[in-house]
Motif scaffolding. Structure first.
Motif, mmCIF file in Angstrom:
data_model
loop_
_atom_site.group_PDB
_atom_site.id
_atom_site.type_symbol
_atom_site.label_atom_id
_atom_site.label_comp_id
_atom_site.label_asym_id
_atom_site.label_seq_id
_atom_site.Cartn_x
_atom_site.Cartn_y
_atom_site.Cartn_z
ATOM 1 N N THR A 106 40.355 30.152 37.761
ATOM 2 C CA THR A 106 41.000 29.482 38.894
ATOM 3 C C THR A 106 41.491 30.514 39.915
ATOM 4 O OG1 THR A 106 41.779 27.741 37.406
ATOM 5 C CG2 THR A 106 42.832 27.888 39.566
ATOM 6 N N PRO A 107 40.998 30.488 41.149
ATOM 7 C CA PRO A 107 41.451 31.450 42.177
ATOM 8 C C PRO A 107 42.963 31.330 42.409
ATOM 9 C CG PRO A 107 39.494 30.251 42.894
ATOM 10 C CD PRO A 107 39.989 29.561 41.663
ATOM 11 N N HIS A 108 43.622 32.481 42.565
ATOM 12 C CA HIS A 108 45.053 32.449 42.847
ATOM 13 C C HIS A 108 45.461 33.721 43.576
ATOM 14 C CE1 HIS A 108 45.675 35.296 39.516
ATOM 15 N NE2 HIS A 108 44.863 34.537 38.808
ATOM 16 N N HIS A 109 46.725 33.768 44.016
ATOM 17 C CA HIS A 109 47.215 34.895 44.806
ATOM 18 C C HIS A 109 47.497 36.112 43.924
ATOM 19 C CE1 HIS A 109 47.560 32.353 48.318
ATOM 20 N NE2 HIS A 109 48.263 31.474 47.616
ATOM 21 N N LEU A 110 47.606 37.266 44.596
ATOM 22 C CA LEU A 110 47.991 38.492 43.894
ATOM 23 C C LEU A 110 49.433 38.366 43.394
ATOM 24 C CD1 LEU A 110 46.577 41.271 46.262
ATOM 25 C CD2 LEU A 110 45.946 40.952 43.865
#
Length: 252
Positions: A106-110
């Motif tokens: 799942t793409p997510h923020h740093l």
């Protein structure tokens, strides 16, 4: 219940208090700092709370005096608590692994850099708690306390892995967001190994495995020095809780 048993049973309660505080700090820091590795760390700490309570209950039951129904006492409750604690470690590793894989996909923020400061604090506190609990457990020969100590150490190990993963993500920048999730996944293998190792140790106690040869030699030596004892034929030793029960056949 003896004073020594009461003293031992207070050790897991210290772990409960510490883990409850750290779990809240880690989960909140993980949510606001975009770090699933830190959230996973917090979940592992909540599992530690349950584990410490089980160990506490096991030690309390193990300290119950022997009676006609249980002439050898209730010492096995201590080993059973160790088994439950070991299984708790394995369950925690599985939960973290599943969630880490889900986060990797799942793409997510740093993650935020402040999460590193939280992890440094966590590693210091949990390793200190692990060493203290392990030292008390080894001194009392308590497998339940040693299992509880490994719960704390597993938490410290997963925090170190999270620190490494978050550092890689922050240094690498965009594209390296899942690094801390991979770190959580790697930490699961270490945690699972700890659980299996402890399960083996506690199972040996439940199955009445013989103590080290040095213990038997020491018992035989003491028995042989008693006036009137010509020889020691058989010497069988079993461990129940923190107590050793000895059966000896002698020649007079």
């Amino acid at each position: 219940m003896s004073d020594s048993t009461l003293a031992l049973s207070s050790v897991p309660l210290v772990g409960v208090a510490v883990n409850a505080s750290l779990a809240c700090v880690k989960i909140l820091a993980g949510v606001f700092g975009n770090s699933y590795a830190l959230i996973a760390d917090g979940i592992e700490s909540t599992a530690d709370i349950v584990s410490s309570l089980v160990v506490w209950g096991g030690l309390r039951v193990a300290g119950t005096p022997a009676n006609d129904r249980h002439p050898y006492g209730y010492g096995k409750a201590e080993a059973l608590a160790g088994v439950v604690a070991a299984l708790g470690i394995l369950v925690a590793a599985l939960i973290i692994a599943i969630q880490a894989i889900r986060e990797i996909l799942t793409p997510h923020h740093l993650p935020h850099w402040s999460t590193l400061l939280i992890l440094v604090l966590v590693v210091g506190v949990k390793e200190t708690l692990a060493r203290w609990t392990s030292r008390v457990g080894e001194k009392a020969d308590s497998v339940a306390l040693q299992a509880d100590a490994w719960h704390h150490r597993a938490d410290a190990i997963s925090s170190i892995a999270a620190f490494i993963g978050i550092s890689i993500a922050l240094i690498g920048g965009p594209g390296y967001e899942p690094a801390d999730d991979w770190a959580a996944l790697v930490a699961c293998t270490v945690i699972a190994y700890s659980g299996l190792r402890l399960l083996y140790i506690t199972a040996r106690d439940i199955l009445d495995a013989a103590p080290p040869k040095e213990v038997e030699d020491q018992v035989r030596s003491i028995a042989a020095r008693i006036p009137g004892v010509m020889a020691v034929e058989k010497c069988r030793i079993r461990k129940s809780g923190t107590t050793l029960f000895v059966e000896i056949h002698i020649e007079k």
